[in-house]
Design an enzyme around this catalytic site. Structure first.
Site, PDB file in Angstrom:
ATOM      1  N   HIS A 193       0.848  -1.203   0.000  1.00 31.03           N
ATOM      2  CA  HIS A 193       0.000   0.000   0.000  1.00 31.03           C
ATOM      3  C   HIS A 193       0.878   1.245   0.000  1.00 31.03           C
ATOM      4  O   HIS A 193       1.522   1.564   0.999  1.00 31.03           O
ATOM      5  CB  HIS A 193      -0.930   0.016   1.220  1.00 31.03           C
TER       6      HIS A 193
ATOM      7  N   HIS B 145       1.581   5.372  -2.119  1.00 31.77           N
ATOM      8  CA  HIS B 145       1.105   6.443  -3.013  1.00 31.77           C
ATOM      9  C   HIS B 145       2.306   7.028  -3.739  1.00 31.77           C
ATOM     10  O   HIS B 145       2.907   7.994  -3.275  1.00 31.77           O
ATOM     11  CB  HIS B 145       0.362   7.522  -2.220  1.00 31.77           C
TER      12      HIS B 145
ATOM     13  N   GLN C 171      -9.487   9.620  -5.364  1.00 30.54           N
ATOM     14  CA  GLN C 171      -9.151  10.324  -4.116  1.00 30.54           C
ATOM     15  C   GLN C 171     -10.243  11.279  -3.647  1.00 30.54           C
ATOM     16  O   GLN C 171     -10.507  11.409  -2.457  1.00 30.54           O
ATOM     17  CB  GLN C 171      -7.844  11.110  -4.323  1.00 30.54           C
TER      18      GLN C 171
ATOM     19  N   HIS D 159      -9.317   2.069   0.003  1.00 34.89           N
ATOM     20  CA  HIS D 159      -9.170   2.800   1.258  1.00 34.89           C
ATOM     21  C   HIS D 159     -10.539   2.724   1.927  1.00 34.89           C
ATOM     22  O   HIS D 159     -11.529   3.199   1.355  1.00 34.89           O
ATOM     23  CB  HIS D 159      -8.822   4.262   0.992  1.00 34.89           C
TER      24      HIS D 159
ATOM     25  N   GLU E 244     -11.037   4.875   6.803  1.00 39.28           N
ATOM     26  CA  GLU E 244      -9.853   5.530   7.390  1.00 39.28           C
ATOM     27  C   GLU E 244     -10.361   6.713   8.200  1.00 39.28           C
ATOM     28  O   GLU E 244     -10.308   7.864   7.785  1.00 39.28           O
ATOM     29  CB  GLU E 244      -8.866   5.970   6.306  1.00 39.28           C
TER      30      GLU E 244
ATOM     31  N   ASP F 124       2.431   3.194   2.920  1.00 40.63           N
ATOM     32  CA  ASP F 124       1.439   4.220   2.584  1.00 40.63           C
ATOM     33  C   ASP F 124       2.079   5.497   2.047  1.00 40.63           C
ATOM     34  O   ASP F 124       1.842   5.884   0.912  1.00 40.63           O
ATOM     35  CB  ASP F 124       0.537   4.520   3.785  1.00 40.63           C
TER      36      ASP F 124
HETATM   37 FE   FE2 Z   1      -3.302   5.162   1.325  1.00 38.32          FE
END
Ligand code: FE2
Length: 428
Positions: free
Chosen positions: A57, A59, A152, A210, A213, A309
């Site tokens: 995971h 970005h 996102q 996701h 969160e 992440d």
């Molecule tokens: Fe993430």
């Protein structure tokens, strides 16, 4: 004559005195005392040889952008998303490629062999998608990169997100992502999960969302994710990432939820560094940890992994592509302190991550890919404790990175000597 022979390795399952012979990019033998010649020989001297670290995971479109255009002052997830929204319009495809390639160099030097990266699909130009598809092609000889189409700004909250998500899948992005807790309402969040799972089912793709969160114990989108997985026959192909709201949920509800998740054979990815940093920001004291229920999910039979992440981006200022750092934090936050639990934390950044990504030929076994890392440690627990130096990184049977051992020169009065941090284990 083998291409590569590693002598006297200790393996993560505890076998020691093992030699590993590789040719044509494949592990040909794992056994004691292989006497054949090899073009390259590495003396492991009893140190640990593992399959590569796997970050499930990440970005990569945001990494190494820290401070551009400004810092995250509140330290919250939501300010991070807002800050990323400021950066997106002003960065170019070439900027993203340059940052991502720099990160991949760092990752490889730290023994990472595969990364699953989410990529934001909410800009109409699909700059991140264009960039990371090119990066995936460029790094393929030395790093497996999987891409997740990540809306996102919310599948429904952003007007063009679904159109752009479908475009990105058409362009070659591998996996369907989502962010139900960021939609406008709980109902929209649940609907987004349903829609995204249907897209994945229609196209025969995996899902990595996701999910929840949040510190809100009523953020229950993972329930919908599990139910949709079962309804659509996606068992074993769907991952819930973060799941931080589970930390705050009522125990009775969780006792039902985990069984539902196990029925759907959901995979789970916690991101310990980010979860401990971003969650609990609205608490005074006691302040919640915000890491999902790692041991309970594992003990229910789900595959649970740890991801990095973020590294130096709008959400997290630190990080250095060290999956042992990730495991170290996950161990502490989850209070995974028994010997068995600590060893499991190593699996959470290696074998479990590889299983979630569906990597083929992974692991130190005859017939698997000759991808491995030699660590300056005697076993997985010591590797986590010391965040051990990656002495050698091997890809397809070739050494692609080396780091000098961590040996310290002490010049103490009357007794100058060299200190190896691994010598401080009990019994030495
Ligand atoms: Fe993430």
């Amino acid at each position: 004559m083998f291409d590569l022979l590693i002598k006297n390795a200790t393996l993560t399952d505890g076998r020691n005195g093992m030699d590993i012979a590789c040719s044509d990019g494949v592990i040909k033998a794992v056994e004691p005392a292989i006497s054949a010649e090899a073009k390259t020989t590495i003396e492991a001297a009893g140190q640990l040889v593992s399959a590569p670290f796997v970050d499930p995971h990440f970005h990569m479109d945001a990494t190494l952008s820290l401070g551009t255009p400004r810092m995250n002052v509140s330290g919250t997830l939501l300010e991070g998303i807002a800050l990323w929204g400021e950066l997106k319009p002003v960065q170019s495809v070439d900027d993203i490629i340059a940052r991502a390639l720099r990160y991949c160099d760092l990752a490889v030097s730290m023994g990472i062999g595969a990364i699953r990266s989410h990529v934001d699909v909410c800009d109409d130009e699909l700059k991140g998608v264009t960039a990371l598809l090119e990066v995936r092609r460029l790094v393929a000889p030395y790093l497996d990169l999987q891409l997740v189409a990540f809306p996102q700004d919310g599948l429904f909250r952003s007007e063009t997100a679904e159109k752009n998500l479908l475009r990105s899948l058409d362009m070659g992005v591998d996996i369907v992502g989502g962010i139900p807790h960021f939609e406008r309402t709980m109902a929209d969040g649940a609907a987004s999960v349903k829609r995204l799972c249907e897209i994945a089912a229609t196209r025969g793709l995996m899902v990595d969302m996701h999910c929840d969160e949040s510190d809100d114990p009523l953020s229950r989108h993972v329930e919908t994710l599990a139910a949709e997985t079962t309804r659509l026959g996606l068992e074993g192909r769907v991952t819930g990432s973060h799941l931080t709201s589970m930390h705050s949920m009522d125990n009775y509800y969780v006792s039902k939820l985990i069984a539902l998740m196990a029925e759907a054979r959901l995979h789970v990815i916690a991101n310990p560094l980010i979860n401990i940093m971003l969650q609990g920001r609205h608490d005074t004291y006691p302040r919640r940890r915000g890491q999902t229920r790692v041991p309970e999910l594992r003990d229910a039979g789900l595959t649970v992994a740890f991801g990095a992440d973020c590294v130096m981006d709008p959400w997290y200022s630190l990080g250095c592509a060290d999956m042992l750092d990730v495991a170290h934090m996950g161990l502490h936050v989850g209070q995974l302190s028994s010997r068995a639990d600590m060893a499991w934390c190593f699996e959470a950044v290696t074998a479990n991550s590889a299983a979630i990504m569906g990597l083929e030929g992974y692991g130190i076994e005859t017939g698997n890919k000759a991808n491995l890392v030699l660590l300056q440690a005697k076993d997985p627990i010591e590797a986590i404790r010391l965040r051990a130096t990656r002495l050698a990184v091997v890809r397809h049977g070739e050494v692609i990175a080396r780091t000098v051992p961590n040996l310290r020169e002490l010049n103490l009065p009357g007794r100058p000597h060299r200190l190896d941090p691994a010598d401080y284990a009990p019994g030495n």
